[in-house]
Design an enzyme around this catalytic site. Structure first.
Site, PDB file in Angstrom:
ATOM      1  N   ARG A   1       0.817  -1.209   0.000  1.00 18.80           N
ATOM      2  CA  ARG A   1       0.000   0.000   0.000  1.00 18.80           C
ATOM      3  C   ARG A   1       0.854   1.264   0.000  1.00 18.80           C
ATOM      4  O   ARG A   1       0.347   2.350  -0.196  1.00 18.80           O
ATOM      5  CB  ARG A   1      -0.855   0.075   1.271  1.00 18.80           C
ATOM      6  CG  ARG A   1      -2.036  -0.843   1.331  1.00 18.80           C
ATOM      7  CD  ARG A   1      -3.157  -0.364   0.433  1.00 18.80           C
ATOM      8  NE  ARG A   1      -4.465  -0.280   1.040  1.00 18.80           N
ATOM      9  CZ  ARG A   1      -5.329  -1.289   1.203  1.00 18.80           C
ATOM     10  NH1 ARG A   1      -5.010  -2.492   0.835  1.00 18.80           N
ATOM     11  NH2 ARG A   1      -6.510  -1.069   1.733  1.00 18.80           N
TER      12      ARG A   1
ATOM     13  N   ARG B   1     -10.143   6.583   2.724  1.00 20.87           N
ATOM     14  CA  ARG B   1      -9.345   5.537   2.073  1.00 20.87           C
ATOM     15  C   ARG B   1      -8.839   6.011   0.715  1.00 20.87           C
ATOM     16  O   ARG B   1      -7.712   5.741   0.322  1.00 20.87           O
ATOM     17  CB  ARG B   1     -10.184   4.261   1.930  1.00 20.87           C
ATOM     18  CG  ARG B   1     -10.395   3.576   3.280  1.00 20.87           C
ATOM     19  CD  ARG B   1     -11.579   2.626   3.267  1.00 20.87           C
ATOM     20  NE  ARG B   1     -11.393   1.454   2.445  1.00 20.87           N
ATOM     21  CZ  ARG B   1     -12.393   0.730   1.930  1.00 20.87           C
ATOM     22  NH1 ARG B   1     -13.644   1.077   2.158  1.00 20.87           N
ATOM     23  NH2 ARG B   1     -12.149  -0.324   1.215  1.00 20.87           N
TER      24      ARG B   1
HETATM   25  P1  AMP Z   1      -8.865  -3.678   1.840  1.00 23.33           P
HETATM   26  O1  AMP Z   1      -9.734  -4.865   2.059  1.00 23.33           O
HETATM   27  O2  AMP Z   1      -7.637  -3.988   1.024  1.00 23.33           O
HETATM   28  O3  AMP Z   1      -9.634  -2.498   1.274  1.00 23.33           O
HETATM   29  O4  AMP Z   1      -8.312  -3.243   3.282  1.00 23.33           O
HETATM   30  C1  AMP Z   1      -9.198  -2.870   4.317  1.00 23.33           C
HETATM   31  C2  AMP Z   1      -8.424  -2.152   5.401  1.00 23.33           C
HETATM   32  O5  AMP Z   1      -7.437  -3.034   5.952  1.00 23.33           O
HETATM   33  C3  AMP Z   1      -7.638  -0.930   4.948  1.00 23.33           C
HETATM   34  O6  AMP Z   1      -8.450   0.241   4.895  1.00 23.33           O
HETATM   35  C4  AMP Z   1      -6.564  -0.844   6.029  1.00 23.33           C
HETATM   36  O7  AMP Z   1      -7.098  -0.347   7.231  1.00 23.33           O
HETATM   37  C5  AMP Z   1      -6.233  -2.311   6.252  1.00 23.33           C
HETATM   38  N1  AMP Z   1      -5.190  -2.792   5.327  1.00 23.33           N
HETATM   39  C6  AMP Z   1      -5.316  -3.734   4.349  1.00 23.33           C
HETATM   40  N2  AMP Z   1      -4.157  -3.940   3.724  1.00 23.33           N
HETATM   41  C7  AMP Z   1      -3.261  -3.110   4.309  1.00 23.33           C
HETATM   42  C8  AMP Z   1      -1.882  -2.837   4.092  1.00 23.33           C
HETATM   43  N3  AMP Z   1      -1.196  -3.459   3.114  1.00 23.33           N
HETATM   44  N4  AMP Z   1      -1.295  -1.925   4.886  1.00 23.33           N
HETATM   45  C9  AMP Z   1      -1.945  -1.291   5.862  1.00 23.33           C
HETATM   46  N5  AMP Z   1      -3.255  -1.475   6.107  1.00 23.33           N
HETATM   47  C10 AMP Z   1      -3.918  -2.383   5.347  1.00 23.33           C
END
Ligand code: AMP
Length: 212
Positions: A88, A169
């Site tokens: 990320r 986000r």
């Molecule tokens: P996602 O399902 O990829 O949209 O991730 C949902 C949430 O999980 C994000 O908004 C972050 O809070 C956390 N998250 C997921 N992947 C990461 C990552 N690589 N680094 C930091 N936080 C993460």
């Protein structure tokens, strides 16, 4: 073995949907750091309790925590993975290279899409937690309202898919994504695709990347 595949792109760009299809049609395992973190929250583990509020706000979880979770859940010597939601930021991209991939062949694909369209798309997203199916109230409606076509379970909206959190986000994505894209472009390892095209076209492009 297929190349390790890194899917980059804003929340809602279709990475999870495409990953599910790649798993069923190619010999891939899907590793989503968001899913791993949500799993910890659902279990009520110590880690889950630590990250819950951060995730609810749409902020990024500490790099070290996510990296550890990733390492504990993949076996790169024997499997080809689709990395979804990781890296990320540039620190995570470098750590993925030096601590996880360690020279293993990998390709990065950037799902490019207008962020305003994505805000709309995410607010209409509904998920089936058990089957992993992802629906959209506008573009991919379930046959029966609120029910997963495959499992019959009730569809849910992710807690962080509400409009305020989605804006946060997207802002974080805007701030952190550029250096990650430059990093993979600098390594000649980046393919860009237009994620606003239909799911079949995107899938075809991904298949070409894997087979190239
Ligand atoms: P996602 O399902 O990829 O949209 O991730 C949902 C949430 O999980 C994000 O908004 C972050 O809070 C956390 N998250 C997921 N992947 C990461 C990552 N690589 N680094 C930091 N936080 C993460």
């Amino acid at each position: 073995m297929n190349p390790q595949l890194i899917l980059l792109g804003a929340p809602g760009a279709g990475k999870g949907t495409q990953a599910a299809r790649l798993v069923s049609e190619f010999d891939y395992s899907h590793i989503s750091t968001g899913d791993l973190l949500r799993g910890e929250v659902a279990k009520g583990s110590e880690l889950g309790l630590r990250v819950k509020a951060i995730m609810d706000a749409g902020d990024l979880v500490d790099d070290g925590i996510v990296l550890e979770l990733l390492q504990a859940n993949c076996d790169l010597a024997n499997r080809a993975y689709i990395f979804d939601g990781f890296p990320r930021n540039i620190e995570q991209a470098k750590a993925l290279d030096s601590q996880v991939l360690k020279g293993i062949n990998a390709k990065a694909v950037y799902f490019e899409m207008d962020l305003e369209v994505l805000v709309e798309r995410i607010s209409n997203r509904r998920i089936a937690p058990k089957s992993g199916e992802i629906y959209n109230l506008v573009s991919r409606r379930p046959k029966t309202d609120g029910i997963c076509d495959l499992s019959g379970e009730e569809l849910l909206q992710r807690k962080d898919d509400n409009s305020d959190t989605v804006r946060n986000r997207m802002n974080i994505f805007r701030e952190t994504n550029g250096p990650v894209i430059d990093y993979y472009e600098g390594q000649n390892a980046l393919v860009r695709l237009d994620a606003s095209e239909g799911q079949d076209k995107v899938f075809k492009k991904l298949s070409e990347v894997i087979n190239s």
